[in-house]
Structure formats: structure tokens, C-alpha cells
Design a protein around this motif. Structure first.
Motif, PDB file in Angstrom:
ATOM      1  N   ARG A  77       0.772  -1.226  -0.147  1.00 26.48           N
ATOM      2  CA  ARG A  77       0.040   0.003  -0.071  1.00 26.48           C
ATOM      3  C   ARG A  77       0.900   1.417  -0.042  1.00 26.48           C
ATOM      4  O   ARG A  77       0.096   2.346  -0.161  1.00 26.48           O
ATOM      5  CB  ARG A  77      -0.801   0.159   1.160  1.00 26.48           C
ATOM      6  N   ILE A  78       2.202   1.152   0.108  1.00 28.07           N
ATOM      7  CA  ILE A  78       3.070   2.267   0.304  1.00 28.07           C
ATOM      8  C   ILE A  78       3.842   2.280  -0.993  1.00 28.07           C
ATOM      9  O   ILE A  78       4.214   1.446  -1.871  1.00 28.07           O
ATOM     10  CB  ILE A  78       3.972   2.208   1.233  1.00 28.07           C
ATOM     11  N   GLY A  79       3.634   3.500  -1.724  1.00 27.38           N
ATOM     12  CA  GLY A  79       4.382   3.829  -3.017  1.00 27.38           C
ATOM     13  C   GLY A  79       5.127   5.556  -2.904  1.00 27.38           C
ATOM     14  O   GLY A  79       4.989   6.089  -1.913  1.00 27.38           O
ATOM     15  N   PRO A  80       5.569   6.024  -4.043  1.00 27.19           N
ATOM     16  CA  PRO A  80       6.228   6.983  -4.182  1.00 27.19           C
ATOM     17  C   PRO A  80       5.423   8.249  -3.555  1.00 27.19           C
ATOM     18  O   PRO A  80       5.850   9.132  -2.902  1.00 27.19           O
ATOM     19  CB  PRO A  80       6.476   7.355  -5.621  1.00 27.19           C
ATOM     20  N   ARG A  81       4.155   8.263  -3.926  1.00 25.41           N
ATOM     21  CA  ARG A  81       3.318   9.550  -3.436  1.00 25.41           C
ATOM     22  C   ARG A  81       3.212   9.547  -2.107  1.00 25.41           C
ATOM     23  O   ARG A  81       3.374  10.595  -1.528  1.00 25.41           O
ATOM     24  CB  ARG A  81       1.662   9.177  -4.211  1.00 25.41           C
ATOM     25  N   GLN A  82       2.923   8.305  -1.346  1.00 26.40           N
ATOM     26  CA  GLN A  82       2.954   8.405   0.327  1.00 26.40           C
ATOM     27  C   GLN A  82       4.415   8.828   0.797  1.00 26.40           C
ATOM     28  O   GLN A  82       4.560   9.574   1.759  1.00 26.40           O
ATOM     29  CB  GLN A  82       2.452   6.986   0.702  1.00 26.40           C
ATOM     30  N   ILE A  83       5.474   8.355   0.100  1.00 28.15           N
ATOM     31  CA  ILE A  83       6.664   8.707   0.499  1.00 28.15           C
ATOM     32  C   ILE A  83       6.989  10.042   0.505  1.00 28.15           C
ATOM     33  O   ILE A  83       7.503  10.709   1.514  1.00 28.15           O
ATOM     34  CB  ILE A  83       7.847   7.851  -0.013  1.00 28.15           C
ATOM     35  N   ALA A  84       6.706  10.716  -0.587  1.00 28.41           N
ATOM     36  CA  ALA A  84       6.958  12.209  -0.795  1.00 28.41           C
ATOM     37  C   ALA A  84       6.138  12.959   0.046  1.00 28.41           C
ATOM     38  O   ALA A  84       6.427  13.792   0.860  1.00 28.41           O
ATOM     39  CB  ALA A  84       6.492  12.733  -2.192  1.00 28.41           C
TER      40      ALA A  84
END
Length: 412
Positions: A312-319
Motif C-alpha cells: 500500500r506504500i508507494g512514491p506518493r505516500q513517501i513524498a
């Protein structure tokens, strides 16, 4: 029509998986689907099925695709039910006939024959899982050279780690609880016993805290004044700071989790000032000698116990989290007294939340890096060449691993 025995926990597991993979919820948020089950063993089964599906999702899908002539859509109900069937057979050791009996009713009005046929094919082939779960391609690329080792640490849920309030009594509690110690004040036990039933719980002799999570408060040193624990709930770091002699202010914006923190303080007979407020808006009326910022993050470092983060975690959530972290860091630096120490930590495996943030802090605020020394860490762990701490689930494999954390330290 008579109800199929064991069907309800499977229905709950299916709802949980749908909530995680389709709506992006955490497994804890999705766990409400199991709360209506009256029997605790049914609730545990539902969560175990959902957890194993998420832990081995890529491998289950590879097996399913090997036994179908036409690839099932990722969101097809038949695929999800087949994942659950494989989880029960290959991970929970449920006999195939029981798997079939409790899975096919989940597909009422759907492709029961297809699911039965795929599962029968795989059982006839005596399908096997690899030693370690495969990771999605995007995650493999993000975690780079760590990925293979991390995957090796995700195969099974983690052991139970405890922090002993009085470090000098570590050996005494190790004997009482049957655990091993990898760090002063640390105990590691086998999973399976309810925490509340263990000796020492009622008297507050220890609290639950992963080995990696213990490191950040230890790097604050012995208590020499005022400490601020930012994003403090549910309280492991607060209790560690208080037991080390700090006068602690514990801040968190989650009232429910702060209630748990206060309950933990009461149980362990430790003291701290607790504040329910948003770190993005709160203003203190004093400066602090040490600030421990265990920042909001994607929590990918907790994949051993929360396997859904892999999916469920990807670049958008990390940023998004990296932006929030920088805002809180900027505020925290202003609250630090001259000569004070800032410890920044995230339970994340993402360099954008860890190493990149440390480099940004180095260049932004004029703080002096305070490198971590070997003697400050659990045996067999070493600081990076920069004096930072980086852990991941593939480390200490012979001892049961640990969560993924990044920790760095500065003085003002």
C-alpha cells in the motif's frame, strides 16, 4: 441451509483483504471486519489468513497464474479467494479438503469451479513456496541492495521484544520469562503468549518495544534535564526517556493512542507530562535539552508485523511523509536549547525518509552531527560511515531480526 463451520472467519479475512488492497487501509484499520466474531480464535484465524496473504501475495499470485490458461484480474474475487486458499494450505497447514469446504461458499454466484480447479491443480503438483517471500518489482527497486536481505526477514511474524524498566534486572527477568537479551534492558521472547498474562506485566516491570525502536531513546543519553518526545504515542520512547531520568513532555495528536500512553505510564509507574496537540501547530513555552523526533512516516520498516505496507506504500505516500517530516524538523530545531541534542528517527526503509532527510538537516540548520558509536548499539549492529543508524528486517537473522529504522543525531 446449515452454516458451513469456519466460514465466518474466512468472510472476515476476505473483507480485511479487500479493505487493504482495494481501499488502501492498514491491516489494523481493516481489522474491524474480524471484531464481530465472537470467538477469539476465529478473530485470530481471520487475521492470520489476511496477514499470510499479504506476506506472500506475490508468490501466491505466481502460483495462481501458473495454473490458469487466462490470467485473472488482480481485483477478481476468485483471485483473492485463491490467495486465501493457498495461505491456509501452504502457510497455516490447513488440510486441502477443509480449505475447499470453507472457501468455495465465499464465491456464491461466482466461479467456484474455476477456483476449485486451480487449487486442485496446485495441490496435485504439490506446489511449494520459496524460502523467502518475493517483493513487488517497484519495492525491489526502491530498496535496492537491501531488498533481498529484507525479504529474508519477512517470511514469518517477528518475536516479542520487551524493554525492561530497570536495566540492571535484565538477567533476572530473562530467567523469569525465558527470554534472551541482545541489548541492555532488552528481552526477546517467542511469540504466542498473551502479553497481559506474562509475569511482570501488572507490576510494570517492562513494556513491549521492538529492538530497533529501543535504539533512538538510548541515543538521547542519561537524563540531564527537559526532554521532548514528539509523536510519542503509544509510549515506548516516553517510558524509555523517563526511566533514564529525563523530565519528559510527550506530545501526540492522537487522543486514543495518548490514552494508551497514559495507561502505560501508570502501569510502569513512570512520569511524563502528556500533551494532545498537533506538532505542526503546537508551541512550547520552554526549550528542551533533548528532542526525540520519531517522525510520522510510511512505516515500511514494520513490514514483519504489518505486511500490508509492502503493497500500500508507494512514491506518493513517501513524498507526502517526507514533506511533513521536514516541516516538523524545522519546528523542532527552534525548540532545542543551545547545547541540546536532536535525535531524528523513522521506522521506514525509504531513503527519502531517512538518509536524504539527514543530509538535508546537515545542510539546513547549522547543527553539529553527533555520530553514533559502536558501543551505543546492540551487539552485531554497526553505525554507518556517516555515524547514522540503519537497520532492516534482514539483520540479525540468527536472532530473529528487527524492524527497519533510520536514526541520526545532532547537537545545537
Amino acid at each position: 441451509m446449515a452454516k458451513t463451520p469456519g466460514l465466518q472467519p474466512r468472510r472476515a479475512a476476505l473483507k480485511m483483504l479487500d479493505a487493504v488492497l482495494r481501499r488502501g487501509e492498514t491491516l489494523e484499520q481493516a481489522g474491524g471486519a474480524a471484531n464481530g466474531l465472537g470467538n477469539p480464535s476465529d478473530r485470530a484465524l481471520a487475521r492470520a489468513i489476511a496477514g499470510e496473504v499479504l506476506r506472500w501475495l506475490v508468490d501466491f499470485d505466481a502460483l495462481i497464474d501458473s495454473a490458469t490458461s487466462k490470467t485473472l484480474p488482480d481485483d477478481a474475487k476468485a483471485r483473492m479467494v485463491l490467495r486465501m486458499m493457498l495461505a491456509q494450505w501452504l502457510r497455516l497447514e490447513t488440510p486441502p479438503h477443509a480449505v475447499v469446504a470453507t472457501a468455495l461458499p465465499l464465491l456464491d454466484g461466482g466461479p467456484k469451479r474455476l477456483a476449485h480447479g486451480v487449487f486442485a491443480t496446485l495441490t496435485r503438483q504439490d506446489a511449494k513456496l520459496p524460502d523467502n517471500p518475493a517483493l513487488p518489482d517497484a519495492v525491489m527497486m526502491r530498496w535496492g541492495e537491501w531488498a533481498e536481505a529484507i525479504a529474508s526477514g519477512l517470511a514469518v511474524p517477528p518475536p516479542l521484544d520487551l524493554t525492561v524498566k530497570d536495566h540492571e534486572k535484565t538477567d533476572e527477568w530473562a530467567e523469569k520469562l525465558g527470554g534472551e537479551s541482545l541489548y541492555p534492558g532488552h528481552l526477546r521472547l517467542q511469540r504466542g503468549t498473551a502479553v497481559e498474562k506474562l509475569p511482570g506485566y501488572e507490576q510494570g516491570a517492562w513494556w513491549v518495544q521492538d529492538l530497533a525502536a529501543m535504539i533512538a531513546p538510548r541515543l538521547c543519553g542519561e537524563g540531564k534535564g527537559q526532554a521532548l518526545d514528539l509523536c510519542a504515542a503509544p509510549g515506548g520512547k516516553t517510558m524509555a526517556l523517563a526511566s533514564a531520568g529525563w523530565q519528559v513532555t510527550a506530545l501526540d495528536n492522537n487522543a486514543r493512542r495518548m490514552l494508551r500512553l497514559r495507561e502505560n505510564l501508570a502501569r510502569t509507574r513512570l512520569e511524563a507530562k502528556t500533551v494532545i496537540a498537533d506538532a505542526l501547530e503546537w508551541e512550547p513555552d520552554e526549550k528542551f535539552d533533548v528532542i526525540l523526533l520519531d517522525a510520522p512516516c510510511t512505516a515500511t520498516g514494520t513490514a514483519r508485523r504489518h505486511p500490508e505496507v509492502v503493497h500500500r506504500i508507494g512514491p506518493r505516500q513517501i513524498a507526502e511523509m517526507a514533506d511533513i517530516q521536514r516541516t516538523i524538523i524545522t519546528r523542532a530545531v527552534k525548540w532545542l536549547a543551545p547545547g541540546g541534542t536532536l535525535v531524528y528517527a523513522v521506522c521506514s526503509l525509504e531513503t527519502g525518509e531517512g538518509e536524504d532527510q539527514a543530509r538535508w538537516i546537515d545542510g539546513e540548520f547549522g547543527l553539529t552531527p553527533l555520530p553514533v558509536g559502536n558501543t551505543e548499539l546492540p551487539e552485531a549492529l554497526e553505525p554507518t560511515s556517516e555515524g547514522w543508524v540503519r537497520t532492516h528486517p534482514g539483520m540479525l537473522p540468527e536472532n530473529g531480526g528487527l524492524d527497519g529504522f533510520f536514526i541520526a543525531r545532532w547537537t545545537k
